[in-house]
Write an enzyme that holds these catalytic residues in place. Structure first.
Site, PDB file in Angstrom:
ATOM      1  N   ILE A  11       0.797  -1.226  -0.070  1.00  0.00           N
ATOM      2  CA  ILE A  11      -0.123   0.053   0.015  1.00  0.00           C
ATOM      3  C   ILE A  11       0.968   1.282   0.059  1.00  0.00           C
ATOM      4  O   ILE A  11       2.016   1.449   0.875  1.00  0.00           O
ATOM      5  CB  ILE A  11      -0.875   0.028   1.287  1.00  0.00           C
ATOM      6  CG1 ILE A  11      -1.865  -1.261   1.155  1.00  0.00           C
ATOM      7  CG2 ILE A  11      -1.842   1.360   1.299  1.00  0.00           C
ATOM      8  CD1 ILE A  11      -2.572  -1.437   2.603  1.00  0.00           C
ATOM      9  N   GLY A  69       2.269   4.759   0.818  1.00  0.00           N
ATOM     10  CA  GLY A  69       2.478   5.311   2.117  1.00  0.00           C
ATOM     11  C   GLY A  69       1.998   6.673   1.968  1.00  0.00           C
ATOM     12  O   GLY A  69       2.195   7.401   0.957  1.00  0.00           O
ATOM     13  N   LEU A  70       1.590   7.225   3.039  1.00  0.00           N
ATOM     14  CA  LEU A  70       0.992   8.709   3.151  1.00  0.00           C
ATOM     15  C   LEU A  70       2.203   9.694   3.375  1.00  0.00           C
ATOM     16  O   LEU A  70       2.198  10.836   3.212  1.00  0.00           O
ATOM     17  CB  LEU A  70       0.140   9.007   4.369  1.00  0.00           C
ATOM     18  CG  LEU A  70      -0.975   8.001   4.239  1.00  0.00           C
ATOM     19  CD1 LEU A  70      -2.020   8.206   5.330  1.00  0.00           C
ATOM     20  CD2 LEU A  70      -1.914   8.142   2.970  1.00  0.00           C
ATOM     21  N   ASP A  80      16.948  -0.732  11.025  1.00  0.00           N
ATOM     22  CA  ASP A  80      17.874   0.415  10.763  1.00  0.00           C
ATOM     23  C   ASP A  80      17.840   1.065   9.449  1.00  0.00           C
ATOM     24  O   ASP A  80      17.455   0.276   8.550  1.00  0.00           O
ATOM     25  CB  ASP A  80      19.292  -0.317  11.049  1.00  0.00           C
ATOM     26  CG  ASP A  80      20.322   1.005  11.108  1.00  0.00           C
ATOM     27  OD1 ASP A  80      19.960   1.983  11.609  1.00  0.00           O
ATOM     28  OD2 ASP A  80      21.457   0.543  11.300  1.00  0.00           O
TER      29      ASP A  80
END
Length: 596
Positions: free
Chosen positions: A319, A321-322, A372
């Site tokens: 999906i 990302g915003l 990381d």
């Protein structure tokens, strides 16, 4: 002063700055033994943060010194060629020459603001080929294999001395003896040709590790003695690890950096790579705290992979990302993450806030549950290898961070992170009920362990977690994380009034854990599974309890290997103690950090 003489002087000055930095790094690292012996765990966390931050401070000092001596932008290209040549001469026999190259690159990068990458003025390629083994005797101890197993262990602990007593030395030596005899047959024991141990002790968290190998004609096994201390600061042996998987997990990419003192990092890394050939060399440098040089080695590895591959960079699966635009090269094991120019309406944050959150994770104990990340500026990609759809989306969502220079796509600022399968995709595609149950259990455990490390994950949608090939769930979306103290965990008021929630006063820091079940995972079977295994996550009492513990500065111990590998120190459980055996069960393959 001639240009050549001035270049030699500047090279010496940069070399002096590097040596000062490495002495500083080593001084912090050497203090790990005393912190371990005295149980100064808060000091250990502070030392870890300090060691990460000193590179930038040393770099700033080196660049300032350079600007005091010369007017850099009045120097022609011959000066910079001469500077590199002079520096290469200085590091020709230097025991940390590869780290010095990276420090030099950092200085030149600051001077030229990372506008170009030119091997004529920087060490884009190493100055020489490293031949492992030349300094091997300086990083390992070899132990006599003609004695008994018990005598060998005595020799090892006569060599590695700690300034605290054992909890029960006789018991622990017997544990180790039994564990090795259970691991190897009599014939294998008789065929052992060498037992080697790295001179450096590896400290992290509340544990110390003696790391080496057992060499036999037909095989070589890792040989790791894991040590911890009890509440009275007495030493005990927690496990003997001889499985490569266990060693690989200890060096996992979601864990904090080790404190392991050495003057020969290249030789040390070469030895570790022989123990863990599936690990990349850059990952091992990073695991030792040399994260800047790890970035250098990664970039060289990346260039080599580009020469040997022909697939295209494309939008990463999952999906969108915003906050971040994420893409990958299918044949390569990392993802590239760029902060978008604009965020969705629901994200009340700034670009600076996102960068600060990633910095917070870098400075925190990641307890094996937070990936990381490595920050790069002006990273260049061959334009013909960038899929048109990816280029179009980058230009639409990240225009301020991307530009085209000739035949290259230049990204001004990005993060690179180990590639994992997004948990939401895994749950959609996996059909094995046991693996699905394990993933949900891991999800809950991951959230809990991050919280116990004093980090509230914020956005806990399952799309923000990844799962490794070993079934371990890792968190990797950091834009909404914060310290536990920065949230107010509340109960939803109980009322018969259907409009009560509409009038509920909610502050920006308020969190209602009862609502977590509605958005962490979507499908009802997964919701029920998560509630059954980790129902306390949906209660404010749980979060307030962890908040109280972290506010006291309590440091938890996250053991990175399975419970089945650990020796039982309790007399009533001795009969049930099962030292490491040659075969791993399915449960052993899952490493669910045990708290002790």
């Amino acid at each position: 002063m001639t240009e050549h003489a001035q270049a030699k002087k500047m090279a010496y000055q940069i070399m002096t700055s590097f040596d000062k930095n490495y002495r500083w790094f080593s001084r912090i690292t050497r203090g790990a033994q005393e912190r371990f012996e005295k149980g100064h765990w808060r000091d250990a966390l502070a030392a870890s943060k300090e060691r990460i931050s000193i590179y930038e401070q040393s770099l700033a000092d080196a660049v300032a010194d350079l600007y005091e001596q010369i007017i850099v932008h009045q120097k022609d290209v011959e000066f910079w060629h001469a500077l590199k040549a002079a520096f290469a001469n200085l590091i020709e026999s230097h025991p940390q020459y590869e780290l010095a190259e990276t420090f030099y690159n950092s200085v030149i990068g600051k001077v030229f603001r990372h506008r170009s990458i030119d091997n004529n003025i920087m060490f884009v390629l190493p100055s020489r080929c490293f031949l492992p083994g030349q300094d091997r005797a300086k990083v390992i101890h070899s132990f006599d294999t003609k004695t008994t197993v018990a005598e060998m262990y005595e020799a090892i602990f006569a060599c590695y001395r700690f300034n605290i007593p054992f909890e029960d030395r006789t018991r622990d030596m017997q544990f180790l003896d039994d564990a090795l005899r259970n691991r190897l047959t009599k014939q294998e024991l008789g065929s052992v040709s060498a037992v080697e141990m790295l001179k450096s002790v590896f400290y992290r968290g509340k544990a110390a590790y003696l790391i080496g190998r057992i060499k036999m004609p037909e095989q070589t096994l890792p040989f790791v003695i894991a040590l911890q201390t009890n509440d009275s600061n007495a030493l005990f042996v927690d496990a003997l690890l001889t499985d490569r998987h266990d060693l690989s997990v200890i060096f996992g990419f979601a864990r904090s950096y080790f404190m392991a003192d050495t003057q020969y990092p290249g030789e040390l890394v070469a030895y570790l790579h022989e123990l863990m050939p599936n690990k990349k060399v850059f990952e091992l440098y990073i695991a030792l705290g040399h994260y800047k040089h790890g970035k250098t080695v990664f970039y060289r590895n990346f260039l080599q992979h580009m020469d040997k591959s022909d697939d295209a960079f494309e939008i990463a699966p999952g999906i969108r990302g915003l906050v971040m635009m994420v893409f990958h090269l299918p044949s390569y094991g990392v993802v590239f993450k760029i902060i978008k120019d604009e965020f969705a309406e629901s994200k009340k944050i700034t670009r600076e806030h996102v960068i600060d959150r990633y910095r917070l994770v870098k400075m925190s104990d990641r307890v094996g549950r937070m990936a990381d990340t490595h920050e790069y500026v002006n990273f260049r990609f061959p334009l013909h290898r960038v899929h048109p759809d990816l280029l179009a989306e980058l230009q639409e969502t990240c225009a301020s961070s991307v530009s085209i220079s000739g035949d290259e796509l230049v990204i001004k600022h990005l993060y690179i992170e180990r590639k994992m399968t997004p948990l939401n995709l895994f749950l959609q595609q996996e059909t094995d009920p046991q693996k699905l149950e394990n993933a949900i259990d891991e999800l809950g455990t991951c959230i809990k362990q991050i919280a116990m490390a004093n980090i509230f994950p914020g956005d806990m949608l399952h799309k923000n977690f990844g799962i490794t090939r070993h079934g371990r769930v890792i968190f990797y979306d950091y834009d909404e994380i914060c310290l536990m103290s920065e949230r107010n965990f509340r109960d939803i008021p109980k009322s018969d009034d259907p409009y009560a929630l509409d009038t509920l006063s909610v502050a920006p820091s308020d969190v209602f854990p009862e609502q977590f079940e509605h958005f962490i995972v979507g499908k009802r079977p997964f919701k029920e599974m998560l509630k059954a295994k980790h129902g306390d996550l949906m209660t404010s009492e749980y979060w307030r309890r962890v908040q109280k513990e972290t506010s006291k500065g309590e440091i938890h111990n996250f053991t990175p290997y399975p419970q089945s590998r650990r020796f039982s120190r309790h007399p009533d459980r001795l009969a049930q103690s099962t030292p490491a055996t040659s075969a791993s069960t399915n449960n052993d393959a899952k490493t669910s950090d045990e708290l002790s």
